[in-house]
Design an enzyme around this catalytic site. Sequence first.
Site, PDB file in Angstrom:
ATOM      1  N   LYS A 182      34.094  35.978 -57.416  1.00 52.66           N
ATOM      2  CA  LYS A 182      33.253  35.782 -56.218  1.00 52.66           C
ATOM      3  C   LYS A 182      33.645  36.896 -55.236  1.00 52.66           C
ATOM      4  CE  LYS A 182      32.334  34.620 -52.242  1.00 52.66           C
ATOM      5  NZ  LYS A 182      31.646  35.625 -51.412  1.00 52.66           N
ATOM      6  N   GLU A 257      47.056  36.842 -51.293  1.00 54.11           N
ATOM      7  CA  GLU A 257      47.482  38.039 -50.561  1.00 54.11           C
ATOM      8  C   GLU A 257      46.679  38.077 -49.273  1.00 54.11           C
ATOM      9  OE1 GLU A 257      50.017  39.823 -50.997  1.00 54.11           O
ATOM     10  OE2 GLU A 257      50.508  39.107 -52.998  1.00 54.11           O
ATOM     11  N   CYS A 291      44.979  45.915 -45.180  1.00 56.01           N
ATOM     12  CA  CYS A 291      46.012  44.901 -44.930  1.00 56.01           C
ATOM     13  C   CYS A 291      47.359  45.567 -44.687  1.00 56.01           C
ATOM     14  CB  CYS A 291      46.094  43.942 -46.096  1.00 56.01           C
ATOM     15  SG  CYS A 291      46.273  44.784 -47.662  1.00 56.01           S
ATOM     16  N   GLU A 393      46.858  40.222 -36.198  1.00 54.10           N
ATOM     17  CA  GLU A 393      46.225  41.264 -37.007  1.00 54.10           C
ATOM     18  C   GLU A 393      44.879  41.606 -36.376  1.00 54.10           C
ATOM     19  OE1 GLU A 393      44.565  40.234 -40.883  1.00 54.10           O
ATOM     20  OE2 GLU A 393      45.570  41.995 -41.719  1.00 54.10           O
TER      21      GLU A 393
END
Length: 490
Positions: A182, A257, A291, A393
């Site tokens: 997906k 992750e 990331c 973040e």
Amino acid sequence: MTTITETKTKTYLNYINGEWVASETGKTDVSKNPARKDEVVGGYQLSSTKDFDKAATAARKAQKAWQKLSGNVRGDYLLKAASIMEERADDIGAAMTLEMGKTFPEAKGETLRGVAILRYFAGEGMRSVGDVIPSTDSEALMFTTRVPLGVVGVITPWNFPAAIPMWKMAPALIYGNAVVFKPASETAVTSAKIVECLHDAGIPAGVVNMVTGSGSLIGPEMANHKEIDGITFTGSNTVGKQLAKIAVDRGIKYQLEMGGKNPVIVANDADLDLAVEATISGGLKSSGQKCTATSRVIVQKDIYEKFKEKLLAEVAKITVGDGMDAGTWMGPSVTEGQLNTVLSYIEKGKKEGATLLYGGNELDGKDGGLNGYYVEPAVFEGVTPDMVLAREEIFGPVLALMKVDTIEEALDMANDSEYGLSASIFTTKIAHMLSFINEMDAGLVRINAESAGVELQAPFGGMKQSSSHSREQGQAAKEFYTSIKTVFIK
Ligand code: NAP
């Protein structure tokens, strides 16, 4: 400027049981170009849970026969897919730039990384998977072997739409699993083009399946589905944790992750040019949407002013624009929502008392003819550890400068984060390097190199809130995609 016209206008289908099929909903959506508002890149299926069920059922049916093939035969399919993907690197790279905005050289480079990942894992089909362990019974043979999980669900983000799906699907496949994939909706076209490579390599029907559509609908269905034996996810912490809870309840394996708030430390003795270049590259390439992107820049006081001056001079040279234009260094944010998030963090930074030294303005049609989700790179100073700029973040081109006296203070500050994905230090002193290696709480610690570098043959993953403490890529991938069986023969 590269133009790929074929990508546009086409509506891509789901890939289920070896066939390209429309969703039973009859509904589609489009992915758009963040560099040119309202330019459609391609269409994709808005699938239902019924579509997912068909894909998971097909995967279950195909998996046993796939597992029975020898590793080198499975590897041959991956090698063939790698060659096809390599031939199509321009087309796939262009689709990626059009869908998510990173520059074409970066997008093509990422596509070729996907090729290299396929080749690496193809080789894994010929490598050993177990150990012989001496038994206390002299008439017995004891050893370990590995078996696949079965059917693995793969959920991926938009920021690395070729590399991340490949570093999940290639190991899943080589160890004998079937896959239901997906992809992120923003990069559904790029994802379809990648799956086409596996299809055109002749991978048996049902071994790989792709279902596009809303993550909040398909994702929970995937985690809850009885035919799914393991789930591997890269994306935000919120979603990752939701999936993990379902996986724990069902007792299936999961791997997450997630985010990062990656620091670089610049020591007094650093190579200044290198530190500046790597901070810019690590923090601002791909508009900070990695990331592993550098976010906190912790600089020792004696080098601070020189570092700041050079950094600002170099940041001012950055060209922001359409990633398909050869002169562009930094493209747009991926969506209007992401752009607004970045702009709101810049406002919060100012309100909290940090000083905006450079940039941070939205660039739109009024300034230089841009018509996408562009923001100037931003550099703040006077950022303290309690500020939002130092804690959350951002996923945008924002650097937060923080001044320290000592390396010990720098390490404490670098570790003062809920995340622990990647971290760098710039120093020429071995003692500083050793302290950093030993004390930095991050899954990737990099010395005299930017925080955003990853090599496919090495384990990748974070500490603390950045991951489920598992590792992807390289030999480490085996740990997730297989289970160990201990065999005793008397
Ligand atoms: P996201 O919103 O979590 O989306 C990631 C994927 O999850 C997409 O395919 C999305 O589908 C799907 N999804 C959305 N809601 C879901 C739900 N309720 N259940 C299951 N799946 C769902 O993350 P993102 O904004 O795309 O990606 C940025 C994040 O990824 C950042 O935090 C970044 O740090 C992280 N990231 C981590 C790594 C790493 O290796 N550590 C690498 C790259 C990115 P839709 O697109 O259809 O919503």
